[in-house]
Design an enzyme around this catalytic site. Structure first.
Site, mmCIF file in Angstrom:
data_model
loop_
_atom_site.group_PDB
_atom_site.id
_atom_site.type_symbol
_atom_site.label_atom_id
_atom_site.label_comp_id
_atom_site.label_asym_id
_atom_site.label_seq_id
_atom_site.Cartn_x
_atom_site.Cartn_y
_atom_site.Cartn_z
ATOM 1 N N TRP A 6 2.565 16.857 -10.433
ATOM 2 C CA TRP A 6 2.103 16.873 -9.233
ATOM 3 C C TRP A 6 2.816 15.654 -8.557
ATOM 4 O O TRP A 6 2.672 14.608 -9.238
ATOM 5 C CB TRP A 6 0.571 16.682 -9.185
ATOM 6 C CG TRP A 6 -0.233 16.499 -8.007
ATOM 7 C CD1 TRP A 6 -0.062 17.314 -6.834
ATOM 8 C CD2 TRP A 6 -1.092 15.545 -7.698
ATOM 9 N NE1 TRP A 6 -0.846 16.940 -6.189
ATOM 10 C CE2 TRP A 6 -1.477 16.024 -6.127
ATOM 11 C CE3 TRP A 6 -1.668 14.597 -8.159
ATOM 12 C CZ2 TRP A 6 -2.606 15.198 -5.646
ATOM 13 C CZ3 TRP A 6 -2.594 13.804 -7.494
ATOM 14 C CH2 TRP A 6 -3.130 14.096 -6.302
ATOM 15 N N ASP B 126 -5.607 14.664 -16.703
ATOM 16 C CA ASP B 126 -5.911 15.047 -15.354
ATOM 17 C C ASP B 126 -6.481 16.622 -15.375
ATOM 18 O O ASP B 126 -5.521 17.484 -15.694
ATOM 19 C CB ASP B 126 -4.762 14.852 -14.571
ATOM 20 C CG ASP B 126 -5.116 15.184 -12.964
ATOM 21 O OD1 ASP B 126 -6.288 15.618 -12.821
ATOM 22 O OD2 ASP B 126 -4.027 15.149 -12.056
ATOM 23 N N LYS C 5 -11.845 21.277 -6.392
ATOM 24 C CA LYS C 5 -11.436 22.958 -6.399
ATOM 25 C C LYS C 5 -12.663 23.757 -6.962
ATOM 26 O O LYS C 5 -12.911 24.823 -6.433
ATOM 27 C CB LYS C 5 -10.149 22.848 -7.315
ATOM 28 C CG LYS C 5 -9.154 21.929 -7.211
ATOM 29 C CD LYS C 5 -8.102 22.038 -6.183
ATOM 30 C CE LYS C 5 -7.548 20.562 -6.017
ATOM 31 N NZ LYS C 5 -6.326 20.867 -5.072
HETATM 32 C C1 LMR Z 1 -2.081 20.347 -4.450
HETATM 33 O O1 LMR Z 1 -1.497 20.050 -5.322
HETATM 34 O O2 LMR Z 1 -1.742 20.916 -3.553
HETATM 35 C C2 LMR Z 1 -3.438 19.859 -4.233
HETATM 36 O O3 LMR Z 1 -3.858 19.072 -5.333
HETATM 37 C C3 LMR Z 1 -3.891 19.181 -3.001
HETATM 38 C C4 LMR Z 1 -3.045 17.735 -2.735
HETATM 39 O O4 LMR Z 1 -3.530 16.579 -2.409
HETATM 40 O O5 LMR Z 1 -1.911 17.631 -3.252
#
Ligand code: LMR
Length: 394
Positions: A127, A208, A243
Site C-alpha cells: 500500500w 497490518d 472496511k
Molecule cells: C486503499 O488502499 O484504497 C484504501 O486503503 C484507502 C486509502 O486510504 O488508500
C-alpha cells in the site's frame, strides 16, 4: 516560513478518487479507492452499525474524555476479534487510533522510540502509504519480493530469499490478509515458514490487518496473524475497522503490541498511551464505541457477521464472474487468478498505458499499477470491464 513549502506529491489513490468524481460520464466505473460498494454503487451504513448508533444516541450520558488509549473495552473486543485465544491477554497492550493509518503511524512511532535504528521491511509492492509514512518518519526501509508478475501469485521463494537478509531487531511489515494492492495471499503453511524465519532472525513482525472478513471469513483471515502471535515473542498489529464495519469516516483503528511476558505490559501500555498523547491526545471514540457495542452484543454481532458475509461472498461471486467472462473473451485461462485472489483488490497486470486507455476510452478507473477494486463492479459492469481489458490488449 510558509514560503519554504514545496508542493507534496499527490497520493495516487486519493488523486484517482478526485479524478473519478470530476469525470462527467454517466457510465464511468470506479475501481479505484478501496471502499466497498453494493450492486447499486452505494457504500451503505451496515445494519448493526445503524442499530448501535440508535442505541448509543438513546443511552449515552456523556461525551467527556475516555482514556488516552481509548476505552479498554474496545481493546478487549478487538483483541478477541483479531487474536482469538492465540496469545494470553496479559501480554497484549492496545491503543485506539484514528483509523488503520493511525495505527500504522503509531506503530512506527513505537518502533522509532524503542529501536531507533531498526530497518522496516515492506513487501514489494505494498500500500503506497506504507513507504510514504516510513520515509516521512526518517526510518530506514528495505523491500522484500512478494508478487510474481507472471503467475500473479505470491513469489514465496523471492520473499523468503530476500528476508534472509534481515538483521536482529528489524521490523517486517506483513499484510494480515487480502494483500493490498495485489490480492495474492500467503497460505497458512507459508505463514508458518515466515514465522520460523522471523523467529530465527529475531525480527519483529508488524502486521497490518485492514480487511479481516473480506477474504475467506473472519477467523480464516486472522489465521496468519494468530499463528505469528502464537509463535513470536514480540508482535505489533495495526488493525482497521473502516472496511469490515464500513465506518471509513469515523476513523476507527487499533494498535496492539504483544510483549514477550506479562510483566512488560504496564510499561508497553503506558507507552502506547504516551504516544497517543503526543500526537492527538485522545483517539476518536464514536466508531470504537459502536464496534465495541456490536462485538459485545450477541444479536448485533450476529447481524454484523451475516452482513459482512454477504459482502464477502458478493465480492467472490464478482471475482468468479469476471474470471469466467475473461476466459471466454480472451480464449485463455490467463485471468483465472482473479478468482483465486482474495479481498477487495486484484492487480491484473495491465501496463500504465493500458490502464490509461481504459480510463480514456471506457471511463474505467483503476490505480496506475492496475490494482482494481472488485467491489466497484456489479453483475452488469463485469462484462464491460472484461471487454475493455481484452480490447486494451492486457
Ligand atoms: C486503499 O488502499 O484504497 C484504501 O486503503 C484507502 C486509502 O486510504 O488508500
Amino acid at each position: 516560513m510558509l514560503e519554504t513549502l514545496k508542493p507534496q506529491p499527490a497520493d495516487k489513490i486519493l488523486a484517482l478518487m478526485q479524478a473519478f468524481r470530476e469525470d462527467p460520464r454517466a457510465d464511468k466505473i470506479d475501481l479505484g479507492v478501496g471502499v466497498y460498494k453494493d450492486a447499486e454503487g452505494r457504500t451503505p451504513v451496515m445494519r448493526a452499525v445503524k442499530a448501535a448508533e440508535k442505541k448509543l444516541w438513546e443511552e449515552e450520558q456523556t461525551k467527556s474524555y475516555t482514556g488516552l488509549a481509548g476505552d479498554p473495552a474496545y481493546g478487549e473486543a478487538m483483541r478477541g476479534l483479531i487474536l482469538g485465544d492465540a496469545v494470553a491477554a496479559d501480554r497484549v497492550s492496545a491503543a485506539a487510533t484514528p483509523g488503520g493509518t493511525g495505527a500504522i503511524r503509531q506503530g512506527l512511532e513505537l518502533i522509532r522510540l524503542a529501536a531507533p535504528g531498526a530497518k522496516v521491511w515492506l513487501s514489494a509492492p505494498t500500500w503506497p502509504n506504507h513507504p510514504s509514512i516510513v520515509r516521512y518518519l526518517g526510518m530506514e526501509m528495505a523491500e522484500y519480493r512478494y508478487f510474481d508478475e507472471a503467475s500473479r501469485g505470491v513469489d514465496f521463494l523471492g520473499m523468503i530469499g530476500d528476508l534472509q537478509a534481515i538483521a536482529e531487531g528489524d521490523v517486517v511489515l506483513l499484510h494480515g490478509c487480502c494483500h493490498n494492492p495485489t490480492g495474492a495471499n500467503l497460505t497458512l503453511e507459508q505463514w508458518g515458514q515466515v514465522a520460523d524465519l522471523l523467529a530465527a532472525k529475531k525480527a519483529i513482525p508488524f502486521i497490518d490487518i485492514a480487511y479481516q472478513g473480506f477474504g475467506d471469513g473472519l477467523d480464516a483471515d486472522a489465521a496468519g496473524t494468530r499463528l505469528i502471535a502464537a509463535r513470536l515473542p514480540e508482535v505489533l498489529i495495526a488493525a482497521s475497522c473502516s472496511k469490515n464495519f464500513g465506518i471509513y469516516r469515523e476513523r476507527t483503528g487499533i494498535l496492539m503490541a504483544i510483549a514477550p511476558e506479562a510483566g512488560m505490559k504496564p510499561v508497553t501500555q503506558g507507552t502506547l498511551a504516551f504516544l497517543n498523547r503526543q500526537n492527538y491526545s485522545f483517539p476518536p471514540d464514536h466508531g470504537a464505541r459502536l464496534v465495541t457495542m456490536i462485538l459485545n452484543d450477541p444479536g448485533l454481532r450476529a447481524d454484523w457477521m451475516a452482513e459482512l458475509e454477504e459482502v464477502r461472498t458478493g465480492m467472490l461471486a464478482l471475482r468468479k464472474q469476471l474470471a469466467d467472462e475473461l476466459r471466454q473473451r480472451s480464449n485463455s485461462d490467463r485471468f483465472d487468478f482473479i478468482a483465486h485472489h482474495r479481498g477487495m483488490f486484484s492487480r491484473i497486470g495491465a501496463s500504465p498505458e493500458q490502464v490509461e486507455a481504459m480510463r480514456r476510452d471506457n471511463g474505467i478507473y483503476m490505480v496506475g499499477d492496475s490494482r482494481m477494486n472488485i467491489a466497484g463492479l456489479n453483475a452488469k459492469t463485469v462484462p464491460i470491464l472484461a471487454q475493455a481489458i481484452v480490447d486494451a490488449g492486457v
